[in-house]
Design a protein around this motif. Structure first.
Motif, short mmCIF file in Angstrom:
data_model
loop_
_atom_site.label_atom_id
_atom_site.label_comp_id
_atom_site.label_asym_id
_atom_site.label_seq_id
_atom_site.Cartn_x
_atom_site.Cartn_y
_atom_site.Cartn_z
N GLU A 159 26.47 -21.34 30.50
CA GLU A 159 25.85 -20.33 31.53
C GLU A 159 26.46 -19.17 31.56
OE1 GLU A 159 24.64 -22.14 35.48
OE2 GLU A 159 24.09 -24.26 34.47
N PRO B 31 25.46 -16.93 26.77
CA PRO B 31 24.33 -16.10 26.77
C PRO B 31 24.92 -14.88 26.09
CG PRO B 31 24.29 -17.09 28.76
CD PRO B 31 25.52 -17.70 28.10
N GLY C 236 21.97 -14.16 31.93
CA GLY C 236 21.78 -15.51 32.24
C GLY C 236 20.97 -15.28 33.71
N THR D 55 18.24 -13.78 34.76
CA THR D 55 16.79 -13.87 34.76
C THR D 55 16.58 -15.35 34.49
OG1 THR D 55 16.57 -11.65 33.67
CG2 THR D 55 14.72 -13.51 33.29
N GLU D 56 17.43 -16.21 33.88
CA GLU D 56 17.15 -17.59 33.39
C GLU D 56 17.49 -18.38 35.01
OE1 GLU D 56 18.83 -15.64 31.83
OE2 GLU D 56 17.53 -16.00 29.92
N GLN D 57 18.25 -17.81 35.66
CA GLN D 57 18.81 -18.39 36.74
C GLN D 57 17.61 -18.01 38.00
OE1 GLN D 57 22.31 -17.07 38.51
NE2 GLN D 57 22.41 -18.58 40.28
N VAL E 39 14.29 -17.57 37.46
CA VAL E 39 12.98 -18.44 36.90
C VAL E 39 13.52 -19.82 37.38
CG1 VAL E 39 11.62 -19.36 34.91
CG2 VAL E 39 12.40 -17.04 34.94
N ARG E 40 14.74 -20.38 37.07
CA ARG E 40 14.69 -21.76 37.68
C ARG E 40 14.74 -21.83 38.96
NH1 ARG E 40 19.23 -21.60 34.07
NH2 ARG E 40 20.71 -21.37 35.59
N GLN F 5 9.09 -11.14 35.24
CA GLN F 5 9.77 -12.28 34.95
C GLN F 5 9.56 -13.15 35.76
OE1 GLN F 5 13.56 -10.18 35.06
NE2 GLN F 5 13.32 -9.44 33.20
#
Length: 758
Positions: free
Chosen positions: A159, A163, A290, A292-294, A296-297, A329
């Motif tokens: 994480e 990335p 990372g 954005t991924e966090q 969305v999760r 997003q």
């Protein structure tokens, strides 16, 4: 009103719980279906790869391919159901505040929670960390504290480090992500300017490298926290786990690099917000990877309401590309399952300082929000530093919205997934039915029935004769009844010889005299009797069960050989000794033959489980012989206790020899124990014979049971005659068994309790 709202929110949370059980049932059944299919697939593939069988299963490959899509959908739905399960399992209502960096997000959270910059560092500082913070309203708490959860070393690499490497590798192909902390620590990072790209991209790459250098350079300051269990910290320690700098702006904190998230427990100023959790996601817009991924999760399963936050410039108003991108997003989180406009607000942060009021710009952006292709449930304008405005315009409206709409949103989300589940299960059920139809046995199963009848009748006759001969007039088992069990006799006679020679007698006059000095003569005498009795009993028992079971096993081996050799079952069950008894019994049970061959199953399990042990067979007789060594025995009570060491020793030796003589009488002679193991073996062998080949007067019924056992395995018994057709039937049966298992689950597939989604 506030108390009513709190009670309603608590009621909503409690009413979510029953859905968790529904979801668990659905996920359990999805697991059964997918695991059964995974077990069936290699069986199908083996059939398709077998040239002797594959021409007869031309359509199977297509059916399996049509099954793969709904199965893949079920696996995806299982993951989505896990997110829904997390949502309904929570004990709080969760509101996430997200926005680009420097928009006032931290100030808003400070105003809502009553915390300060020490607990929620704001954008006035030079650095905004990527640590997620959850702030939980805890009404009865007097002093705030936090619970810190740390990344594992694997999470840190995946994480925090990977990335950047993925981005940089696009411009330098040999720039691979390190596999562990040690590799990352020893890695020589490239110098700035190494990557060939446009000036704008080069700047971005250099910033990525700088982040990696910071993570690497300060590893000694935070590495010890990676993989630690969650820990509680006091209010004054929070900043050093979430920020890089202290209140003076000095860069002295590095623990945040190892932190996964921080939960802060405090009492909110607004007393009627109930079980509320605010989720502070990292400010988006800087060079960290990372985030954005966090985002969305978190939105996928941990958030009930989103507050988008922006602070319009008082110099002019206009929607920025990065704000529209942020909305897009966030919309990815649940997509059409629960569109973001049903659970989000856009908050415009009003800057009401004298000479800097941006109220006009806030209004212009609010009015043009649809033109920017942004859809939300509503908009809010408030000064995020003003407690009254925040309470009235944001918190009150947000909680009122949740209390009025969350059940509708839950229902919409659950119904969307339920429709997908029902459709997918229906598709899979149809395809599995096609597979079942392909594997049904037709008339071919009975085409060779005539040949089977002839071969079975011949085998049945030979098997009956062999089993009868094992206990017949001149059989070894029958003759052994009149002879002692040699291993047992040798073992017992050794014990008697050692006792009679005095070799195993444990006491001496000197030992008794010394013991007598600390205890009375009577105590020494009685204690010695206990020792002698226990010693003899233990020696008689030692290794005896092994000897007795060896007799039983030898007898079972004879019947196992008959079943495996004359009965032709060794090829199917892989042995022709006593182990075949249990294997045949398990086959009968596992293949649903128990009702068709109950007598065979009873006989096989009886003989396979029959054991002879010392305690049930001989111990009670030995204990009778040892009564003379029992101080509580009436005969011993009537005798006068010896008064000195020589007398005690003489009496003990006399009684010891008497006990051994009594044991001899139990074992020897025409009614002795030596003959009994082989007698017992013959008795159970004869009973097994009667069960397996006689069983009363109805021999035809017993023969039908044997036929039921042999028919499905005739290819293993008569390989030349039925081997090919048996191979096909085994393949069909294996596939059909798994398909039927899947079909049973799909036929009664559970569903979530229907809730109204208005």
């Amino acid at each position: 009103m506030g108390q009513e709202r709190t009670e309603r929110i608590n009621s909503i949370i409690s009413r979510r719980k029953p859905l968790v059980e529904d979801i668990q049932n659905i996920r359990s059944n999805i697991g059964k279906v997918t695991s059964s299919f995974d077990r069936m697939l290699p069986v199908c593939q083996a059939v398709l790869n077998d040239e002797s069988l594959s021409p007869e299963f031309q359509g199977m490959s297509g059916v399996l391919e049509t099954c793969s899509r709904p199965l893949g959908e079920l696996r995806k739905l299982n993951d989505e159901l896990a997110l829904l399960q997390n949502r309904f399992s929570r004990d709080t209502l969760n509101i996430a505040v997200i926005g680009r960096a420097r928009q006032g997000k931290s100030r808003l959270l400070q105003t809502i929670t009553g915390l300060g910059a020490e607990e929620i560092p704001d954008g006035n500082q030079a650095f905004c960390t990527g640590v997620r913070s959850d702030i939980i309203n805890t009404p009865n708490l007097t002093e705030a504290y936090a619970q810190v959860s740390f990344l594992t070393e694997r999470q840190f690499i995946d994480e925090k480090v990977a990335p950047y490497f993925r981005d940089l590798q696009q411009h330098k192909a040999d720039f691979f992500t390190p596999s562990n902390i040690q590799d990352f620590q020893s890695l020589m990072l490239p110098e700035p300017g190494t990557f060939k790209a446009s000036p704008e991209t080069m700047t971005q790459m250099n910033l990525h490298l700088q982040h990696l250098r910071d993570l690497q350079a300060h590893l000694p300051q935070y590495q010890e926290y990676l993989g630690r269990s969650p820990m509680r910290i006091e209010r004054g320690q929070i900043r050093e786990y979430v920020a890089q700098d202290n209140a003076k702006g000095e860069r002295v904190f590095f623990k945040h690099m190892a932190v996964d998230c921080v939960e802060i427990f405090c009492k909110f100023p607004n007393s009627d917000v109930g079980k509320l959790r605010l989720i502070d996601l990292p400010g988006l817009g800087d060079t960290r990877k990372g985030d954005t991924e966090q985002l969305v999760r978190a939105l996928s399963d941990q958030v009930d309401l989103v507050l988008f936050l922006s602070k319009p410039s008082n110099a002019g108003a206009g929607w920025q590309d990065n704000e529209v991108s942020l909305y897009s997003q966030a919309r990815r989180a649940l997509g059409e399952k629960l569109p973001i406009e049903r659970w989000s607000f856009w908050v415009f942060n009003r800057d009401s300082r004298e000479g800097a009021d941006n109220m006009t710009q806030c209004g212009l952006l609010r009015d043009s929000i649809r033109d920017a292709q942004i859809q939300v449930a509503g908009t809010m304008i408030a000064d995020c530093t003003n407690e009254d405005e925040v309470s009235r315009e944001i918190i009150d409206k947000a909680l009122d919205f949740l209390s009025a709409n969350i059940e509708r949103n839950d229902a919409a989300y659950a119904d969307y997934l339920q429709e997908d589940i029902s459709r997918t299960v229906s598709q899979l059920r149809e395809n599995i039915s096609r597979l079942q139809a392909m594997t049904q046995e037709g008339r071919a199963h009975d085409d060779d029935d005539y040949m089977f009848g002839i071969l079975f009748d011949k085998l049945w006759k030979e098997l009956k004769e062999t089993i009868q001969s094992l206990v017949g007039e001149k059989s070894d088992l029958r003759n052994a009844r009149n002879t002692p069990c040699i291993p047992m006799k040798e073992r017992i006679e050794t014990i008697f010889a050692e006792a009679e020679s005095g070799e195993s007698f444990p006491f001496t006059e000197e030992f008794i005299r010394k013991a007598e000095q600390s205890s009375g003569a009577q105590d020494i005498y009685y204690d010695a009797l206990h020792v002698l009795r226990t010693q003899l009993g233990n020696r008689m028992q030692a290794n005896m069960d092994d000897i007795l079971n060896a007799v039983m096993t030898a007898m079972k081996d004879q019947f196992g050989h008959a079943l495996g050799h004359e009965g032709g079952l060794a090829g199917k069950f892989g042995c022709d000794n006593h182990e075949i008894l249990g294997r045949i019994a398990e086959y009968i049970k596992e293949n649903n033959l128990s009702d068709r061959a109950p007598t065979l199953l009873y006989g096989l399990e009886l003989l396979d489980g029959w054991k002879l042990n010392y305690r049930s067979f001989a111990q009670h007789r030995i204990r009778e012989a040892l009564n003379c060594l029992d101080p509580l025995d009436e005969a011993n009570k009537s005798q006068e206790t010896p008064r000195d060491a020589p007398a005690i020793l003489d009496m003990l030796q006399f009684l010891y020899e008497h006990a051994v003589a009594e044991m001899r009488s139990k074992f020897g002679g025409p009614n002795g124990i030596y003959h009994e193991p082989d007698n017992a073996a013959f008795a159970i062998a004869e009973e097994f014979k009667d069960i397996m080949i006689r069983s009363g007067d109805d021999e035809d019924a017993l023969k039908r049971e044997w036929r039921s056992l042999y028919r499905p395995i005739k290819g293993d018994v008569w390989l030349n005659e039925f081997g090919s057709s048996q191979k096909k039937r085994d393949a069909l049966a294996g596939i059909r068994r798994h398909a039927e298992e899947i079909s049973r689950v799909l036929a009664d597939f559970p569903a979530m309790t229907r809730r109204t989604a208005e």
